[in-house]
Design a protein around this motif. Structure first.
Motif, short mmCIF file in Angstrom:
data_model
loop_
_atom_site.label_atom_id
_atom_site.label_comp_id
_atom_site.label_asym_id
_atom_site.label_seq_id
_atom_site.Cartn_x
_atom_site.Cartn_y
_atom_site.Cartn_z
N PRO A 58 -78.05 45.58 -0.70
CA PRO A 58 -76.48 45.53 0.04
C PRO A 58 -75.35 47.59 -0.33
O PRO A 58 -75.43 48.47 -1.69
CB PRO A 58 -75.97 44.98 -0.96
CG PRO A 58 -76.05 44.41 -2.28
CD PRO A 58 -77.97 45.22 -2.03
N GLY A 59 -75.30 47.84 0.87
CA GLY A 59 -74.02 49.08 0.88
C GLY A 59 -73.40 49.49 1.78
O GLY A 59 -74.11 49.14 3.19
N ASP A 60 -72.62 50.54 2.28
CA ASP A 60 -72.36 51.41 3.00
C ASP A 60 -72.43 52.37 3.28
O ASP A 60 -72.19 53.53 2.43
CB ASP A 60 -70.59 50.60 3.11
CG ASP A 60 -70.09 51.15 4.45
OD1 ASP A 60 -70.39 52.26 5.14
OD2 ASP A 60 -68.88 50.24 4.57
N VAL A 61 -72.88 53.09 4.45
CA VAL A 61 -73.43 54.44 4.22
C VAL A 61 -71.91 55.02 4.22
O VAL A 61 -72.24 56.36 4.00
CB VAL A 61 -74.07 54.83 6.14
CG1 VAL A 61 -75.83 54.06 5.32
CG2 VAL A 61 -73.59 54.20 6.90
N THR A 62 -70.80 54.81 4.57
CA THR A 62 -69.59 55.43 4.44
C THR A 62 -69.47 55.45 2.98
O THR A 62 -68.12 56.64 3.03
CB THR A 62 -68.62 55.00 5.46
OG1 THR A 62 -68.29 53.91 5.30
CG2 THR A 62 -68.94 54.56 6.96
N VAL A 63 -69.24 54.61 1.71
CA VAL A 63 -69.55 54.70 0.36
C VAL A 63 -70.36 55.82 -0.49
O VAL A 63 -71.26 55.37 0.11
CB VAL A 63 -69.10 53.56 -0.03
CG1 VAL A 63 -68.28 53.68 -1.27
CG2 VAL A 63 -67.65 52.73 1.08
N GLU A 64 -69.73 56.47 -0.43
CA GLU A 64 -70.30 57.88 -1.22
C GLU A 64 -70.90 57.42 -2.31
O GLU A 64 -72.35 57.39 -2.51
CB GLU A 64 -69.34 59.21 -2.03
CG GLU A 64 -70.65 59.58 -2.64
CD GLU A 64 -69.77 60.86 -3.33
OE1 GLU A 64 -70.25 62.25 -4.15
OE2 GLU A 64 -68.43 60.77 -3.58
N ALA A 65 -70.51 56.53 -3.82
CA ALA A 65 -71.38 55.83 -4.77
C ALA A 65 -72.35 54.34 -3.60
O ALA A 65 -73.26 54.61 -4.78
CB ALA A 65 -70.01 54.69 -4.73
N ASP A 66 -72.21 54.29 -2.91
CA ASP A 66 -73.10 53.12 -2.49
C ASP A 66 -74.48 53.54 -1.90
O ASP A 66 -75.48 53.51 -2.18
CB ASP A 66 -73.05 51.96 -1.47
CG ASP A 66 -72.16 51.30 -1.06
OD1 ASP A 66 -71.69 51.12 -2.38
OD2 ASP A 66 -71.14 50.59 -0.57
N VAL A 67 -74.12 55.01 -0.96
CA VAL A 67 -75.72 55.78 -0.93
C VAL A 67 -76.07 56.77 -2.46
O VAL A 67 -77.21 55.64 -1.80
CB VAL A 67 -74.59 56.90 0.33
CG1 VAL A 67 -75.99 57.87 0.39
CG2 VAL A 67 -73.96 56.00 0.90
N GLN A 68 -75.01 56.95 -2.72
CA GLN A 68 -75.81 57.45 -4.11
C GLN A 68 -76.75 56.84 -5.26
O GLN A 68 -77.49 56.43 -5.82
CB GLN A 68 -74.68 57.79 -5.11
CG GLN A 68 -75.30 58.56 -6.87
CD GLN A 68 -75.97 59.90 -5.99
OE1 GLN A 68 -76.08 60.73 -5.07
NE2 GLN A 68 -76.97 59.65 -6.22
#
Length: 271
Positions: A58-68
Motif C-alpha cells: 500500500p502507498g501513494d505515488v505522491t508521497v516520497e516515503a511510500d515510493v521509496q
C-alpha cells in the motif's frame, strides 16, 4: 533486455493497466512489487486477484516515503531493472461550468497524481537502477559470436510511463487531465537524455480508450459510442494489450525517449 530474474516496480498495480502489466512481467520471470492505494490493495487481496510473483504494497505515488519504500522492497528481491508507472486518475471538468470556473483543487490533484506521481517514480526508481551493475546484452552477430557492443551496451534498466492520447488531442473538460498527461509525454525525451549516461532508458505509452475499472461506470450507450470512434479495431483496448506493449518496449533495447500511442488510430473529437 532480459526480464527474467529482474525486480520490477509497477504502480497502480491492484487493477487495470497496472495489474495487467504486473501480471505480464511476473509471467516472464520478474519479481514484481506493485504499489497502489491501501483500499485498492485490500480489495485485490480480498478478491484473491494477485498472481504469483507479485507483492502488493500500500502507498501513494505522491508521497516520497511510500515510493521509496516500494523501491526498497523491490530492490531487496533482485536488482531493480524495471519501473512502470500506471497510477493515475481521470478528471473531467469544464473551465467554466455551472458552478463557476474550474476549481484549483481538482486541477492540482490531477497534476499531483498523474504528473508528480510519475516523476516521483522516475527519479527514485532511476536512482536505484543506476546503482546496479550493467547488463550483459547477450546479443549475437551472424557468426554466432556477437560484437562487443552487442554483448555489453552498458544498459541497466528502463522506466516506462503512462500518458494518454489526451496529451495530444484532449477533449472539452480535459484541461487538467490533458495538462498532466501532456507533461508526462514531454518529460520523456529529456529524461531519456538525462539518464542515458547511467544506461537507463525512458519510454512512455499513450493509450486511447481502455476497458479499465475507471470505465466500468459508463452505460452501454456511451460505451458503444466510444467504440464507434475507434477506426480499427472498433472497440475499447484491453489492459492486457497495454501490458503486451509495455513488455515489448522493455525487451526492445533500442526504444528510448519516445511516446508510443496505443489507440487503434483514434483521434479524439472535441467532445
Amino acid at each position: 533486455m532480459e526480464i527474467r530474474g529482474a525486480a520490477a516496480l509497477v504502480t497502480g498495480a491492484a487493477s487495470g493497466l497496472g495489474a495487467a502489466t504486473a501480471a505480464a512481467l511476473a509471467a516472464r520471470g520478474a519479481l514484481v512489487v506493485g504499489l497502489d492505494l491501501p483500499a485498492a490493495v485490500e480489495r485485490a487481496a480480498s478478491a484473491g486477484a494477485t498472481p504469483d510473483g507479485i507483492r502488493l504494497v500500500p502507498g501513494d505515488v505522491t508521497v516520497e516515503a511510500d515510493v521509496q519504500r516500494a523501491v526498497d522492497e523491490a530492490s531487496a528481491l533482485a536488482p531493480l531493472r524495471i519501473a512502470v508507472s500506471c497510477a493515475g486518475i481521470a478528471t473531467g471538468k469544464r473551465l467554466i461550468g455551472r458552478d463557476g470556473p474550474h476549481d484549483q483543487t481538482s486541477f492540482e490533484r490531477t497534476i499531483a497524481i498523474n504528473l508528480f506521481g510519475s516523476f516521483q517514480v522516475l527519479r527514485l526508481a532511476a536512482a536505484r537502477i543506476a546503482e546496479t551493475e550493467p547488463l550483459d546484452g547477450g546479443g549475437h552477430g551472424e557468426d554466432g559470436h556477437g560484437s562487443e557492443a552487442q554483448r555489453s551496451d552498458g544498459q541497466r534498466g528502463i522506466v516506462v510511463q503512462t500518458a494518454s492520447v489526451a496529451a495530444f488531442d484532449g477533449q472539452i473538460g480535459q484541461a487538467a487531465y490533458s495538462a498532466s498527461k501532456g507533461a508526462v509525454a514531454a518529460m520523456t525525451l529529456p529524461a531519456a537524455r538525462d539518464l542515458a549516461r547511467h544506461g537507463i532508458r525512458v519510454m512512455t505509452i499513450a493509450p486511447g480508450v481502455v476497458d479499465t475499472p475507471m470505465m466500468a461506470g459508463i452505460g452501454t450507450e456511451v460505451r458503444d459510442a466510444l467504440e464507434a470512434t475507434v477506426p480499427f479495431p472498433a472497440r475499447l483496448a484491453r489492459p492486457d494489450e497495454f501490458a503486451q506493449l509495455a513488455v515489448a518496449v522493455i525487451e526492445h533495447d533500442y526504444l528510448n525517449g519516445e511516446t508510443i500511442r496505443m489507440d487503434g488510430a483514434l483521434r479524439m473529437p472535441p467532445r
